[in-house]
Scaffold this motif. Structure first.
Motif, PDB file in Angstrom:
ATOM      1  N   CYS A  15     -73.197 -43.953  12.477  1.00 38.19           N
ATOM      2  CA  CYS A  15     -73.816 -43.110  13.082  1.00 38.19           C
ATOM      3  C   CYS A  15     -74.095 -41.816  12.341  1.00 38.19           C
ATOM      4  N   GLU A  16     -73.262 -41.458  11.485  1.00 41.56           N
ATOM      5  CA  GLU A  16     -73.134 -40.597  10.237  1.00 41.56           C
ATOM      6  C   GLU A  16     -72.973 -39.116  11.005  1.00 41.56           C
ATOM      7  N   ALA A  17     -72.409 -39.019  12.004  1.00 36.27           N
ATOM      8  CA  ALA A  17     -72.010 -37.795  12.863  1.00 36.27           C
ATOM      9  C   ALA A  17     -70.923 -37.066  11.745  1.00 36.27           C
ATOM     10  N   CYS A  18     -69.726 -37.832  11.526  1.00 36.99           N
ATOM     11  CA  CYS A  18     -68.713 -37.305  10.826  1.00 36.99           C
ATOM     12  C   CYS A  18     -69.111 -36.852   9.437  1.00 36.99           C
ATOM     13  N   ILE A  19     -70.213 -37.522   8.701  1.00 34.24           N
ATOM     14  CA  ILE A  19     -70.631 -36.969   7.666  1.00 34.24           C
ATOM     15  C   ILE A  19     -71.433 -35.738   7.546  1.00 34.24           C
ATOM     16  N   GLU A  20     -72.413 -35.618   8.587  1.00 35.28           N
ATOM     17  CA  GLU A  20     -72.993 -34.401   8.832  1.00 35.28           C
ATOM     18  C   GLU A  20     -71.965 -33.127   8.984  1.00 35.28           C
ATOM     19  N   ILE A  21     -70.810 -33.350   9.741  1.00 35.06           N
ATOM     20  CA  ILE A  21     -69.985 -32.126  10.030  1.00 35.06           C
ATOM     21  C   ILE A  21     -68.855 -32.087   8.881  1.00 35.06           C
ATOM     22  N   PRO A  23     -68.973 -33.427   5.047  1.00 37.27           N
ATOM     23  CA  PRO A  23     -69.358 -34.397   3.905  1.00 37.27           C
ATOM     24  C   PRO A  23     -68.388 -34.489   2.700  1.00 37.27           C
ATOM     25  N   GLN A  27     -68.263 -39.951   3.596  1.00 32.64           N
ATOM     26  CA  GLN A  27     -69.367 -40.483   2.937  1.00 32.64           C
ATOM     27  C   GLN A  27     -69.864 -41.647   3.293  1.00 32.64           C
ATOM     28  N   ALA A  49     -64.605 -33.822  13.802  1.00 34.93           N
ATOM     29  CA  ALA A  49     -65.301 -34.901  13.377  1.00 34.93           C
ATOM     30  C   ALA A  49     -65.158 -36.059  14.372  1.00 34.93           C
ATOM     31  N   SER A  52     -66.757 -35.843  17.849  1.00 30.06           N
ATOM     32  CA  SER A  52     -68.031 -36.150  17.656  1.00 30.06           C
ATOM     33  C   SER A  52     -68.540 -37.847  17.318  1.00 30.06           C
ATOM     34  N   CYS A  53     -67.112 -38.499  16.890  1.00 27.18           N
ATOM     35  CA  CYS A  53     -67.332 -39.803  16.794  1.00 27.18           C
ATOM     36  C   CYS A  53     -67.568 -40.679  18.038  1.00 27.18           C
TER      37      CYS A  53
END
Ligand code: SF4
Length: 61
Positions: A15-21, A23, A27, A49, A52-53
């Motif tokens: 979902c890329e939530a962790c990457i947004e929080i 980076p 990745q 993160a 949010s996961c």
């Protein structure tokens, strides 16, 4: 030994939530997230993160 952040890639939904929080820590490989910086320097950020996961697959150990 310091704490390390890990992702259970089996569970990751990409979902890329962790990457947004965070980076600098997470990745995206086009399908799933992976950890680029294992050492936990900012536990609050990792916690954010984790919270949010949607798959709850980020862990600190
Ligand atoms: S927030 Fe969780 S499910 Fe979403 S990309 Fe990151 S590790 Fe995967």
């Amino acid at each position: 030994m310091g704490k390390k952040v890990i992702i259970d890639e089996e569970e990751c939904m990409g979902c890329e939530a962790c990457i947004e929080i965070a980076p600098e820590v997470f990745q995206f490989n086009g399908e799933k997230a992976y950890v680029v910086k294992e050492d936990v320097s900012d536990e609050g950020l990792i916690q954010e993160a984790m919270d949010s996961c949607p798959a709850s697959c980020i862990k600190i150990e």
